[in-house]
Design a protein around this motif. Structure first.
Motif, PDB file in Angstrom:
ATOM      1  N   GLY A 176      -4.534   8.346   2.835  1.00 29.07           N
ATOM      2  CA  GLY A 176      -4.792   9.090   1.599  1.00 29.07           C
ATOM      3  C   GLY A 176      -4.707   8.184   0.384  1.00 29.07           C
ATOM      4  N   ARG A 177      -3.730   7.243   0.379  1.00 32.73           N
ATOM      5  CA  ARG A 177      -3.622   6.313  -0.746  1.00 32.73           C
ATOM      6  C   ARG A 177      -4.855   5.406  -0.843  1.00 32.73           C
ATOM      7  N   LEU A 178      -5.350   4.934   0.322  1.00 32.42           N
ATOM      8  CA  LEU A 178      -6.542   4.087   0.308  1.00 32.42           C
ATOM      9  C   LEU A 178      -7.754   4.859  -0.186  1.00 32.42           C
ATOM     10  N   ALA A 179      -7.890   6.116   0.243  1.00 30.49           N
ATOM     11  CA  ALA A 179      -9.013   6.938  -0.225  1.00 30.49           C
ATOM     12  C   ALA A 179      -8.934   7.145  -1.733  1.00 30.49           C
ATOM     13  N   ALA A 180      -7.717   7.339  -2.244  1.00 29.14           N
ATOM     14  CA  ALA A 180      -7.582   7.517  -3.687  1.00 29.14           C
ATOM     15  C   ALA A 180      -7.959   6.238  -4.434  1.00 29.14           C
TER      16      ALA A 180
ATOM     17  N   LEU B  79       0.828  -1.208   0.000  1.00 27.32           N
ATOM     18  CA  LEU B  79       0.000   0.000   0.000  1.00 27.32           C
ATOM     19  C   LEU B  79       0.862   1.258   0.000  1.00 27.32           C
ATOM     20  N   HIS B  80       2.001   1.206   0.684  1.00 29.12           N
ATOM     21  CA  HIS B  80       2.809   2.438   0.764  1.00 29.12           C
ATOM     22  C   HIS B  80       3.484   2.741  -0.561  1.00 29.12           C
ATOM     23  N   ASP B  81       3.405   1.805  -1.564  1.00 31.87           N
ATOM     24  CA  ASP B  81       3.946   2.093  -2.889  1.00 31.87           C
ATOM     25  C   ASP B  81       2.890   2.593  -3.862  1.00 31.87           C
ATOM     26  N   VAL B  82       1.618   2.670  -3.433  1.00 33.04           N
ATOM     27  CA  VAL B  82       0.577   3.218  -4.298  1.00 33.04           C
ATOM     28  C   VAL B  82       0.845   4.713  -4.482  1.00 33.04           C
ATOM     29  N   GLY B  83       0.712   5.183  -5.732  1.00 32.84           N
ATOM     30  CA  GLY B  83       1.034   6.579  -6.040  1.00 32.84           C
ATOM     31  C   GLY B  83       2.486   6.785  -6.407  1.00 32.84           C
ATOM     32  N   ARG B  84       3.265   5.700  -6.390  1.00 37.07           N
ATOM     33  CA  ARG B  84       4.679   5.793  -6.751  1.00 37.07           C
ATOM     34  C   ARG B  84       4.985   4.891  -7.936  1.00 37.07           C
ATOM     35  N   GLN B  85       4.013   4.736  -8.797  1.00 35.22           N
ATOM     36  CA  GLN B  85       4.154   3.830  -9.921  1.00 35.22           C
ATOM     37  C   GLN B  85       4.521   4.598 -11.191  1.00 35.22           C
ATOM     38  N   GLY B  86       4.773   3.850 -12.229  1.00 33.23           N
ATOM     39  CA  GLY B  86       5.107   4.458 -13.515  1.00 33.23           C
ATOM     40  C   GLY B  86       6.577   4.838 -13.623  1.00 33.23           C
ATOM     41  N   ARG B  87       6.924   5.366 -14.781  1.00 31.03           N
ATOM     42  CA  ARG B  87       8.315   5.687 -15.041  1.00 31.03           C
ATOM     43  C   ARG B  87       8.801   6.816 -14.147  1.00 31.03           C
ATOM     44  N   ARG B  88       7.904   7.782 -13.860  1.00 27.73           N
ATOM     45  CA  ARG B  88       8.298   8.915 -13.024  1.00 27.73           C
ATOM     46  C   ARG B  88       7.953   8.717 -11.555  1.00 27.73           C
TER      47      ARG B  88
ATOM     48  N   ALA C  57      -5.723  -2.364  11.175  1.00 24.42           N
ATOM     49  CA  ALA C  57      -4.385  -1.807  11.357  1.00 24.42           C
ATOM     50  C   ALA C  57      -4.444  -0.287  11.223  1.00 24.42           C
ATOM     51  N   ALA C  58      -3.748   0.379  12.116  1.00 25.19           N
ATOM     52  CA  ALA C  58      -3.705   1.845  12.081  1.00 25.19           C
ATOM     53  C   ALA C  58      -2.908   2.292  10.857  1.00 25.19           C
ATOM     54  N   LEU C  59      -3.521   3.135  10.031  1.00 28.58           N
ATOM     55  CA  LEU C  59      -2.879   3.641   8.828  1.00 28.58           C
ATOM     56  C   LEU C  59      -2.299   5.022   9.092  1.00 28.58           C
ATOM     57  N   SER C  60      -1.152   5.237   8.541  1.00 35.11           N
ATOM     58  CA  SER C  60      -0.590   6.583   8.598  1.00 35.11           C
ATOM     59  C   SER C  60      -1.421   7.503   7.726  1.00 35.11           C
ATOM     60  N   ALA C  61      -1.193   8.787   7.865  1.00 36.95           N
ATOM     61  CA  ALA C  61      -1.947   9.763   7.063  1.00 36.95           C
ATOM     62  C   ALA C  61      -1.690   9.547   5.584  1.00 36.95           C
ATOM     63  N   GLU C  62      -0.461   9.200   5.225  1.00 38.32           N
ATOM     64  CA  GLU C  62      -0.145   8.988   3.817  1.00 38.32           C
ATOM     65  C   GLU C  62      -0.863   7.740   3.286  1.00 38.32           C
ATOM     66  N   ASP C  63      -0.828   6.625   4.075  1.00 33.71           N
ATOM     67  CA  ASP C  63      -1.509   5.409   3.618  1.00 33.71           C
ATOM     68  C   ASP C  63      -3.016   5.595   3.571  1.00 33.71           C
TER      69      ASP C  63
END
Length: 633
Positions: free
Chosen positions: A111-115, A71-80, A103-109
């Motif tokens: 946000g990734r789940l909401a996206a 989950l912490h790699d969501v939003g970090r995909q693609g060539r860039r 499980a307690a999610l960090s603010a960043e995770d």
């Protein structure tokens, strides 16, 4: 494109359940003939070892066609390293999102789940807290594919969710949004029998059972409201369940039993009477259901619990009929029949009856007694009609039996009918040895096509063709020799057949008689101390057959090997017998009466086993459930 979100509460439990696998190809129907297998991206905040194995097996994805994305790699995909998902939503790819919501999610995770939810599940309602929830709708661009969201409070209910979704597959794939929600029920179980504990779980779907032992009685009592409460109690377990304890957990209709502490004339209180019943009852109170499954022994408790489970905790009440014989210390055994000759050698018969009963009930009663004239006493004291409630002829008959036995009860085999029968049969045995068989082989004619080496080599007989070889001198000489041998062979065979037809064969027919006895009646336990005359009763019915006896031999001779002898006619001299007088004339009197005694003893054995299984004895009870007078002794 297919996308699935699975939300699981309980990180450790969820990971274990997912590792075992809960989705089936039949549910998601991932593989179809003629459809290309697209790459699968598994996105989760669970460890890869807990998610990938079950996804690979459940979605039927070939090795190498999937990729795990934390989950912490969501939003970090693609060539860039800026894309939300590994491939654009419109590309040929499948996404599986597995989330552990506990499980307690960090603010960043978070946000990734909401996206992810916004991109893949727009319009999906919020899952109800603490409930089973499933949501499905068509994929964004695919008409024949769907997206699925599952939320469970605990991973152990995933098999039940799988079964429900399998049944709802047509709705899942119809393109119409599908919503499923089910509350988790709470079941509290109090039991003091370990084997019964297993019967109380795994019955209800989406159930949260909590098992309490007697050591945890206070925790069960104070556990608060529940949709279902089950009390599975053996009143004679290792620890006493006192009335003061029972009144705190029993339903209101049963609580007055706890206060019944006055002993009756047998020294048994109302509470003890209640504890000697084997019954399962259902009560509705305080917005829930309470089952009371209670019995005086562990065996009866397990039988009741199994019966309730088979009926899925519906209906009731369920009972196991018990005969309370806890006050029977001294037991006597006897037989009553209208054919006195059958109990010849009465002392031996009485001893064998006591051995049979003792083998089953020796551990149940303190002693077994009888007297020398016991059989005659019963014949004089009991009436002729076994159907009456009071089997004794007169009041003084009961006193006579009491004086003769000095026991609490008498186990009586009351024979209603004892029907003898002697059937005759006939067996044949051959006395003459068989006529010698004709074993000489028939000569074979010469073969004009025969060769030196079977299939190759020169022909034995000269000539270019078969007709030429048949006309050769050698073939004609061998054929004349064959005709002479054939004539001699046929002559010898004719002489053999004539000898077989004139051969005298002696048979011996043996006339046999086989005795049998059919018995019907009752095995009853008669009360010699209290007012209830018949404590327990069961019908017995069986038949026994003795050995065959040779009565006569009849010689028969037939002429000709292979002819069957004709059975002699014996019906005029040997008729089947159906009365005791006829049977004693047909066979030895000891033979038919011996079969009768075998029928008596076998019927007693069958009935005693039923008594041992369906009665409650003093040895089954603990000290707190014994009569007051027994405790004082």
């Amino acid at each position: 494109m297919r996308t699935i979100i699975i939300t699981v509460i309980g990180l450790l439990a969820g990971a274990a359940a997912l590792a075992q696998g809960f989705l089936e190809e039949g549910v998601l129907n991932r593989k179809r003939t003629g459809v290309t297998s697209y790459p699968v991206y598994i996105i989760s905040n669970l460890p890869e070892r807990a998610v990938v194995p079950v996804m690979r097996g459940s979605l039927d994805v070939k090795r190498g066609h999937f990729r795990y994305v934390p989950l912490h790699d969501v939003g970090r995909q693609g060539r860039r390293k800026r894309d939300l998902l590994p491939m654009a939503l419109g590309k040929n790819a499948e996404y599986v999102v597995v989330m552990d919501a506990s499980a307690a999610l960090s603010a960043e995770d978070a946000g990734r789940l909401a996206a992810l939810r916004e991109a893949l599940f727009p319009g999906m309602p919020e899952p109800p807290a603490g409930q089973i929830f499933a949501f499905a709708h068509s994929a964004i661009r695919a008409k024949d594919e769907f997206q699925l969201f599952i939320s469970v409070p605990h991973a152990r209910w995933l098999p039940a969710v799988r079964a429900d979704l399998a049944a709802a597959l047509p709705e899942l794939t119809s393109g119409i949004p599908y919503t499923f929600a089910h509350a988790i029920t709470r079941t509290l179980v109090l039991t003091n029998d370990p084997q019964t504990r297993a019967l109380m779980t795994g019955v209800f779907r989406y159930d949260d059972p909590q098992i309490f032992t007697l050591d945890e009685f206070a925790a069960f009592r104070d556990a608060g409201p529940a949709e279902r409460r089950i009390l599975a109690l053996n009143w004679n377990g290792d620890e006493e369940i006192t009335p003061a304890m029972a009144v705190q957990v029993l339903p209101a209709p049963l609580r007055p039993r706890c206060a019944a502490q006055t002993p009756d004339r047998m020294g048994i209180t109302g509470w003890q009477r209640f504890c000697r019943q084997a019954i399962a009852q259902r009560f509705e109170e305080d917005g829930g259901v309470t089952w009371v499954i209670a019995a005086p022994t562990a065996a009866y408790l397990r039988a009741l619990a199994a019966q309730v489970r088979r009926n899925r905790f519906l209906g009731g009440p369920y009972r196991v009929e018990l005969c309370d014989l806890s006050y029977v210390d001294k037991l006597s055994v006897g037989v009553y029949l209208a054919t006195p000759d059958v109990d010849r050698n009465r002392l031996v018969l009485q001893q064998r009856m006591e051995e049979i009963v003792g083998g089953v009930l020796r551990s149940k009663v303190r002693s077994m007694v009888s007297t020398q004239n016991w059989g005659q006493t019963l014949q004089e004291a009991l009436g002729q009609d076994p159907e009456t409630d009071n089997p004794f002829r007169r009041p003084e008959s009961l006193r006579m039996v009491n004086q003769a036995s000095d026991s609490d009860a008498v186990l009586l085999l009351w024979v209603k009918t004892l029907s003898p029968k002697v059937t005759h049969d006939m067996t044949a045995s051959r006395l003459t040895r068989p006529y010698p068989a004709f074993t000489e082989p028939e000569p074979k004619p010469p073969n004009p096509n025969e060769r030196e080496y079977i299939i190759c080599g020169q022909h034995i007989y000269p000539g270019e063709s078969e007709d030429a070889r048949r006309q050769s001198e050698a073939y004609r000489r061998d054929y004349r020799r064959y005709e002479e041998e054939q004539d001699r062979w046929e002559r010898r065979k004719w002489e053999w057949q004539r000898g077989a037809e004139q051969y005298r064969v002696n048979y011996e027919f043996t006339v046999t008689a086989r005795p049998s006895v059919a018995l019907s009646g009752y095995l009853r336990l008669l009360d010699l101390k209290g007012p209830q005359r018949i404590l327990w009763s069961t019908e017995v019915e069986l038949a026994r057959t003795g050995n065959s006896y040779a009565l006569n031999t009849i010689p028969v001779q037939v002429i000709g090997e292979g002819r069957d002898p004709r059975q002699p006619e014996i019906r005029a001299d040997y008729r089947d017998a159906y009365t005791w007088a006829e049977c004693t004339r047909a066979v030895n009197g000891d033979a038919i009466y011996g079969v009768g005694q075998t029928a008596l003893l076998d019927s007693l054995r069958d009935g005693v086993h039923r008594l041992g299984e369906n009665a409650l004895w003093a040895t089954d009870l603990k000290s707190w459930n014994l009569p007051v007078k027994r405790v004082r002794q």
